[in-house]
Each structure stands twice: as structure tokens, then as C-alpha cells.
Design a protein around this motif. Sequence first.
Motif, PDB file in Angstrom:
ATOM      1  N   LYS A   4     -50.761  20.954  34.533  1.00 11.86           N
ATOM      2  CA  LYS A   4     -51.041  20.853  35.963  1.00 11.86           C
ATOM      3  C   LYS A   4     -49.759  20.519  36.726  1.00 11.86           C
ATOM      4  CE  LYS A   4     -55.853  19.448  35.872  1.00 11.86           C
ATOM      5  NZ  LYS A   4     -56.798  18.375  36.033  1.00 11.86           N
ATOM      6  N   ILE A   5     -49.733  20.964  37.963  1.00 10.97           N
ATOM      7  CA  ILE A   5     -48.613  20.633  38.837  1.00 10.97           C
ATOM      8  C   ILE A   5     -48.866  19.224  39.377  1.00 10.97           C
ATOM      9  CG2 ILE A   5     -47.392  21.341  40.956  1.00 10.97           C
ATOM     10  CD1 ILE A   5     -47.310  23.482  38.742  1.00 10.97           C
ATOM     11  N   ARG A   6     -47.870  18.364  39.273  1.00 12.02           N
ATOM     12  CA  ARG A   6     -48.009  17.009  39.798  1.00 12.02           C
ATOM     13  C   ARG A   6     -46.653  16.514  40.291  1.00 12.02           C
ATOM     14  NH1 ARG A   6     -50.543  13.209  36.069  1.00 12.02           N
ATOM     15  NH2 ARG A   6     -52.099  14.774  35.557  1.00 12.02           N
ATOM     16  N   TYR A   7     -46.661  15.403  41.014  1.00 11.35           N
ATOM     17  CA  TYR A   7     -45.390  14.884  41.537  1.00 11.35           C
ATOM     18  C   TYR A   7     -44.508  14.397  40.398  1.00 11.35           C
ATOM     19  CZ  TYR A   7     -47.620  14.851  46.127  1.00 11.35           C
ATOM     20  OH  TYR A   7     -48.257  15.216  47.280  1.00 11.35           O
ATOM     21  N   PHE A   8     -43.217  14.484  40.628  1.00 11.91           N
ATOM     22  CA  PHE A   8     -42.212  13.948  39.715  1.00 11.91           C
ATOM     23  C   PHE A   8     -42.536  12.463  39.487  1.00 11.91           C
ATOM     24  CE2 PHE A   8     -37.422  12.790  39.493  1.00 11.91           C
ATOM     25  CZ  PHE A   8     -37.423  12.902  38.113  1.00 11.91           C
ATOM     26  N   LYS A   9     -42.451  12.046  38.239  1.00 10.37           N
ATOM     27  CA  LYS A   9     -42.931  10.717  37.815  1.00 10.37           C
ATOM     28  C   LYS A   9     -42.511   9.539  38.717  1.00 10.37           C
ATOM     29  CE  LYS A   9     -41.680   9.490  33.611  1.00 10.37           C
ATOM     30  NZ  LYS A   9     -41.641   9.701  32.156  1.00 10.37           N
ATOM     31  N   PRO A  10     -41.223   9.401  39.071  1.00 11.77           N
ATOM     32  CA  PRO A  10     -40.877   8.228  39.899  1.00 11.77           C
ATOM     33  C   PRO A  10     -41.588   8.218  41.250  1.00 11.77           C
ATOM     34  CG  PRO A  10     -38.978   9.684  39.584  1.00 11.77           C
ATOM     35  CD  PRO A  10     -40.038  10.168  38.666  1.00 11.77           C
ATOM     36  N   ILE A  11     -41.930   9.396  41.751  1.00 15.26           N
ATOM     37  CA  ILE A  11     -42.633   9.450  43.043  1.00 15.26           C
ATOM     38  C   ILE A  11     -44.049   8.891  42.864  1.00 15.26           C
ATOM     39  CG2 ILE A  11     -43.551  11.024  44.817  1.00 15.26           C
ATOM     40  CD1 ILE A  11     -41.106  12.858  44.135  1.00 15.26           C
ATOM     41  N   ARG A  12     -44.686   9.269  41.749  1.00 16.02           N
ATOM     42  CA  ARG A  12     -46.040   8.757  41.483  1.00 16.02           C
ATOM     43  C   ARG A  12     -46.006   7.245  41.291  1.00 16.02           C
ATOM     44  NH1 ARG A  12     -45.978  12.806  37.116  1.00 16.02           N
ATOM     45  NH2 ARG A  12     -47.152  11.387  35.790  1.00 16.02           N
ATOM     46  N   HIS A  42     -24.362  16.761  17.267  1.00 17.61           N
ATOM     47  CA  HIS A  42     -25.375  15.851  17.811  1.00 17.61           C
ATOM     48  C   HIS A  42     -25.830  16.394  19.160  1.00 17.61           C
ATOM     49  CE1 HIS A  42     -23.518  13.385  14.822  1.00 17.61           C
ATOM     50  NE2 HIS A  42     -24.251  12.305  15.113  1.00 17.61           N
ATOM     51  N   HIS A  43     -27.112  16.316  19.382  1.00 18.46           N
ATOM     52  CA  HIS A  43     -27.609  16.882  20.632  1.00 18.46           C
ATOM     53  C   HIS A  43     -28.797  16.066  21.137  1.00 18.46           C
ATOM     54  CE1 HIS A  43     -27.816  19.998  23.572  1.00 18.46           C
ATOM     55  NE2 HIS A  43     -29.061  20.314  23.269  1.00 18.46           N
ATOM     56  N   ILE A  44     -28.715  15.592  22.382  1.00 21.71           N
ATOM     57  CA  ILE A  44     -29.843  14.843  22.966  1.00 21.71           C
ATOM     58  C   ILE A  44     -30.508  15.708  24.034  1.00 21.71           C
ATOM     59  CG2 ILE A  44     -30.542  12.832  24.358  1.00 21.71           C
ATOM     60  CD1 ILE A  44     -28.360  11.226  23.094  1.00 21.71           C
ATOM     61  N   THR A  45     -31.823  15.818  23.966  1.00 23.32           N
ATOM     62  CA  THR A  45     -32.546  16.547  25.019  1.00 23.32           C
ATOM     63  C   THR A  45     -33.549  15.614  25.693  1.00 23.32           C
ATOM     64  OG1 THR A  45     -34.036  17.368  23.321  1.00 23.32           O
ATOM     65  CG2 THR A  45     -32.402  18.915  24.121  1.00 23.32           C
ATOM     66  N   SER A  46     -33.757  15.881  26.963  1.00 22.41           N
ATOM     67  CA  SER A  46     -34.716  15.063  27.725  1.00 22.41           C
ATOM     68  C   SER A  46     -36.094  15.718  27.643  1.00 22.41           C
ATOM     69  CB  SER A  46     -34.270  14.974  29.180  1.00 22.41           C
ATOM     70  OG  SER A  46     -34.258  16.262  29.753  1.00 22.41           O
ATOM     71  N   PRO A  47     -37.170  14.940  27.877  1.00 22.27           N
ATOM     72  CA  PRO A  47     -38.493  15.569  27.928  1.00 22.27           C
ATOM     73  C   PRO A  47     -38.544  16.489  29.153  1.00 22.27           C
ATOM     74  CG  PRO A  47     -38.608  13.258  28.599  1.00 22.27           C
ATOM     75  CD  PRO A  47     -37.211  13.486  28.119  1.00 22.27           C
ATOM     76  N   PRO A  48     -39.297  17.590  29.095  1.00 20.67           N
ATOM     77  CA  PRO A  48     -39.345  18.493  30.247  1.00 20.67           C
ATOM     78  C   PRO A  48     -39.724  17.738  31.525  1.00 20.67           C
ATOM     79  CG  PRO A  48     -40.494  19.465  28.378  1.00 20.67           C
ATOM     80  CD  PRO A  48     -40.147  18.056  27.992  1.00 20.67           C
ATOM     81  N   PHE A  49     -38.908  17.867  32.515  1.00 24.11           N
ATOM     82  CA  PHE A  49     -39.082  17.212  33.831  1.00 24.11           C
ATOM     83  C   PHE A  49     -39.167  15.681  33.715  1.00 24.11           C
ATOM     84  CE2 PHE A  49     -41.563  21.233  33.862  1.00 24.11           C
ATOM     85  CZ  PHE A  49     -40.693  21.982  34.622  1.00 24.11           C
ATOM     86  N   PHE A  50     -38.750  15.130  32.585  1.00 21.79           N
ATOM     87  CA  PHE A  50     -38.820  13.676  32.327  1.00 21.79           C
ATOM     88  C   PHE A  50     -40.264  13.170  32.369  1.00 21.79           C
ATOM     89  CE2 PHE A  50     -34.706  14.561  34.316  1.00 21.79           C
ATOM     90  CZ  PHE A  50     -33.858  14.110  33.330  1.00 21.79           C
ATOM     91  N   GLU A  51     -41.223  14.069  32.178  1.00 23.54           N
ATOM     92  CA  GLU A  51     -42.624  13.664  32.306  1.00 23.54           C
ATOM     93  C   GLU A  51     -43.080  12.861  31.079  1.00 23.54           C
ATOM     94  OE1 GLU A  51     -44.504  13.505  34.725  1.00 23.54           O
ATOM     95  OE2 GLU A  51     -46.535  13.334  33.931  1.00 23.54           O
ATOM     96  N   GLY A  52     -42.752  13.339  29.901  1.00 21.47           N
ATOM     97  CA  GLY A  52     -43.075  12.590  28.691  1.00 21.47           C
ATOM     98  C   GLY A  52     -42.130  11.407  28.561  1.00 21.47           C
TER      99      GLY A  52
END
Lengths: 359, 332
Positions: free
Chosen positions: A294-302, B283-293
Motif C-alpha cells: 500500500k502507498i503510505r507516508y514516509f515513516k518519519p512523517i507518520r 562489503h555492502h550495506i543496503t537500506s530497507p526499501p524506502f526505510f520502511e522496514g
Amino acid sequence: MANFHIKRTIVEIGSEINPMGRKIIERVPREPFGKSDDATARGNMGKDTLHLLSYKGDFLKPCPGTKEYICCGYQILNVATNCPLDCSYCILQSYFLNQPHLRIHVNLEENLSRILEIIDRDPEQIVRVGTGEFADSLALDPLTRWTDILMQPFSERKNTVLEFKTKTIQIEGLLSSPYRDRIIVSWSLNSPLISATEEKGAATLKQRLEAARQCQDEGFVVSFHFDPLIPHKGWREGYLKTIDLMDQYLKPNGIIWISMGSLRFMPDLKPIIRKRHPGTSILDGEFITGLDGKIRYFKPIRIELYHFMRQHLEKWHSDLGLYLCMESDEVWRKSMGWSPLNSKGLKGFLDERVVKIFR
Amino acid sequence: MDKFKIANIIPQQVNLNQIDDSPGPCCMSYGFDTTPLVDSISRIGLVNLPILIKKGEGGGEVQFTVVAGYRRIEALKALHVERLPCRILPSETSSLECLLINLYDNLTVREFNPVETGIALAHLTELLPAKEVVKSFMPLFNLPSHLETLHLFARIEKDFEHQAKGLLATGNLSMKAAKLLLEMDSAARKKFCRYFSLIKFSRNQQAQFIDLVSDLSHIENNAISGVLDDHELTEIRDDKHMNNPQKARSLINLLRTRRVPRLAKAEKGFRHMVEKLKLPTGHHITSPPFFEGPHYKLEISFRDGKDLMEKLLILVKKEGLINFEDPWNKGI
């Protein structure tokens, strides 16, 4: 009726002889019965057409939460689909794109015993039930009289609550009923600007809160849902104004819970919103794709939104049963200062509120 | 019509100047290249004869309209042929029969591009009820039998300008992007098409580009053409030193920075943090997609257990690792 009119009624074969269907037909203020014409209904989703039919599926179903976020374990009582209000952010616009009209499931009464049987199966288990997921719980109550059908059986059970969730002031059915126990009357709230510009056909904020006050005065337990929270120009002042109004109208200790959720939707809703509500600004926020697609706001905004709301709601009263709808453990911790950890934990928290408030 | 009627029609020699130059009401061809046909006819001659029908009165020298074989006739013109054998349908042949002759003549030998599909479906809808077109004809184009899909293709045929049709017919515009462009006015569509004809975006990038521009147009209260004419965008578009993929990426990045500034800042902050760590090679560090996880990932390439242990030891001693945190967290 409120700010909407039924222009047409479609009665599926058999529904006219069903007792609930018959009563609804008698109450419809205008007569013109006609054939279904889905093509013309697509634009306005058939919001002016009452469609009486028998529902073939299960009436009681768990809220379709996703495992990636914490869900409250609510049960949806599917009494109708679609809604005469026309909120720009409403997810029903994509859910029921191909099922237009205000569809009333007139076989509710004959299925009631089966619904109650499910609730009675485990008397230790609290079942929180609501009718406001796929429709507004009260907008059509003057026609459907769901309150007449549902309040008594739910009121007589100790392991359940029934939540009527609305943005209207159609509370006559509630107030004329003698039943109060296990009934929760609930309003969706937002900032004054969002309410005025994005919730077409809904009662004004003050009207909703006045109706809530009446319900409190009449002995009902009430709840509120700040969902969807939407950051917009002046959102802090706007949401503070709503909390101020709550303070003016309500007794906080009679509130069982207040939920908060931020705008989220499946990607296919976006073009529908753009088309149906071209002037809306709700799509202007910083959105990302969430773990559930789902589309939702970027985490810090929430986090900022929830934290702000929590801070000010708790300033008003410290025991409001605040919870988040479909959020992660991390967002819970960072905005609420605690977390139920998982859906089971949140269900437990809300069940405890039921026990506490209804004793 | 009798199944063998067309085959039984005796071919007649017709002068090219007797045939209407226009594609005719049955033609479903768009964006085609006659070169392969010219080559084929010049090598082995005309195999399948064009099918014509006599025009109504008052056509002067021009006596026939093309029912099927417009491309072949165009190829023959390119070969400077003056006379060709054709099958002439009886004048009483209905418009629907003519259309179906063309449709099946084409369907059996080639695939339709989306514009041609739109043309075919629009022609059919003029002569048949929409429900019948949906049920009986859309499966022939491998399309789902939905009225919405019929409307979509009909709108492409009706609303798209020549440039947009050309891009779609040649595969330079995805259907997803075409759908988004249909919701715009002609001026905005033309602006987008100029970008898509100059820069080859991937299919996903096209849709993303349209989405970002239309969002910014709403947010900034600026017309779509205003956003697309922004000098920062046109500079990238017209840059002589960047190749196509670089241009597409730069445009998307620029628009994202404006559309999702906090996310773009967090992404930049993350890259900066990783750079500062100065991780060893492999060595490689990746972020969660959109930092959501909540979790980051560390990938280490190693030869064997000893190598891994050595690398892990170097890693745990890395200064600054303890300060590695969510780049978006600052300021909350």
C-alpha cells in the motif's frame, strides 16, 4: 435523511419478499424502481441508487489486516457495501469499483443467528464487531434500521461489542433503542479543513461532536477514529482545533478508544482519486510503498503525526485507549512510547478496554 | 457471405490510379514499415491479392476502395507498379463484411500493435453493439473481455495525437504510460511525447516519470507543460554528454528530490554514512526499501571461514559503526 438522496431503487429477485427488504422498500422516500445500469453508475459509484440484495458470503469476517503491520483483530459485520458519503480518500472507491450502488444485504436478519453462533462459540473470547468498514454504519440507518436489528442481540452478550462507525448524525435509531450495553457509537474525525474539503456529504465536525455528546448523555459508550490523518498546510493547528472541540463537547472518561491511522491506499486508488476528486490535495504528501504494497507516508512523517496527536490527546485525558491502526512495532514505539508487539498484543489491549469500560 | 466466395472471385487487373489513396474505412494498419513487403514482392511477386470494393458514384478516375491489402498496395506503389491483379467484392457487400474480411485477413498473418487494436475495435464498435465486440472480438486480440478495456483502446484511437500513436505503435510508449497520458490534455501529452521520443526510458521509468511530473504539477500548482519546461529538466533532456539511460535516471532523480524531499534527503544521508564507514572491498550495506522496514542488510563476500573471520574482525573494529543509525531519525 442527510445530504444525499436516493433517486432509484434496484430490488434483486427475492429481496422484495424478504422482511427486511420489504420494510426498506416501504421506507424509501421516492418511488422510481428501475433496472440496473452499471455504465451510468460508474462515475458516482451509484451513490444515489439503493440496491437490495441477498449477500451470499459470510457476514462476519476478520478485518483484512496484513502480517507486516499490527492489526487490532476486529471483526467486520458486512451489512452493506458502498456509502452515500463521498470522501476523497475513501478506499471503497477502488474496492467496489465494479460493484456500484448502495448495496444493502437484506438477508441480514435471517443470518443473524449464524453470526451470533460464531460469537457464542467461545464466551471467554471477546469479539469486537463493527459495521463501518465497507459502509457508513448509520448513514442509511433511517432506511435499513440496522440499529433495530442488531442492538438487542449484541447488547445481551457479555463477550462482544458492536461498534457503529459513522461520519453522520443519523442517531435516531440508536437513541430510540432501549439498549446501551456493549454498543459503541463511533465517529471518524479529522482536522476542520480535511473534514470540510475532503469529506463530501458528511456532517460537519461540530455536528458530529454534538451527536456524540447526545449519545454520551444518553448513556452510550463512544469512540473516535482519526483515520486517515493527513498532513496538510497548518495540520498541527487543525488537529489541535479538533481536539479542542472534543474537549468542549465530550466527557473523555466515557471514551473507550481512539484510533489513529494515516492515509494509505492501494496504488490503483490514486488514478481514481485524481479522476473523481480533481481538486483534492490529499495526494500531495510524501508517499512510499509500504511493506504490504500500500502507498503510505514516509515513516518519519507518520511518527510525527501520531506523536503529535498522542501528546495532545493525552494532555486532554490520560486514559483514552489510544491505538494505531495498521502500523509497525517501530512506529508504535517511536510515536506512542510503547508497543503491543504484534496483532495479538493489540487485540489484548483493546479487549481489556472493553472489559474496563463495560465491566 | 459464402465461405468460398472471395476465393471464387476472378481477379481483375486494376490500375493503381483507380484505387483510392486513403487507407479506407476497413484499414487497421498503423505505424507500419513497407520495406519487408517491398523486398518480398520484388523477389517473389504478389502472393495474396488485395481485395477492393467499387466506390459509389462520382469518384471520377478513382473507382475502388481498399478493403484489405493497403500495405501491399503501398509496397507496389513504392515499386512503381502501375497495374495489379485484385479481387473486387460485389457492390452489395456490407460494411461489416468488408471490415471482417480485413480483420481476419490481418489477424491470421500478423500481430496488431496497440494503436491498430484501437482502430480495429473502434471500427467494430461503429458497426456492432459494444457488448458483442467485448464478447466475441476482444479475445481475438488477447484482451480481457471488459468494457473498460474496450473504452481504453477506443480512446487511444480517438484521443491520441499522431506522435503519441507513433510511439505506442513502435513500442516506445508502454501501455501503462499510455493509460496515464490518456488522462491528460493534448498539450501535456505532446510535451511528454517529446521527452519519450528523445529519451528511451524503460517502461517503468516512463510511468514513474509521468506520475512524478503530474504530482508535482498538482503540488506546485504549475501546469504539466510548466514542469516539463523547467530548465533543470530540459538541460538534462538536451545534454549532449549523457547517454539515454543516464538522462532517464537523472530526470527521475531530480523529480524525486522535489517530490519526496525527506526521503531523498534520507537516501543521501544513508549513502553518506556508508561512505564514511569506508568498508573494505566486498562489503555492502543496503537500506530497507524506502526505510520502511526496520532492518539494514550487510553483505560480505568471502573466500572461506578464515577469510570471513578476518573480515568480521576488521568490521567490528570499524570506527563509526556504533554511530550508524536511521538517516531519517535526525530531527524527530
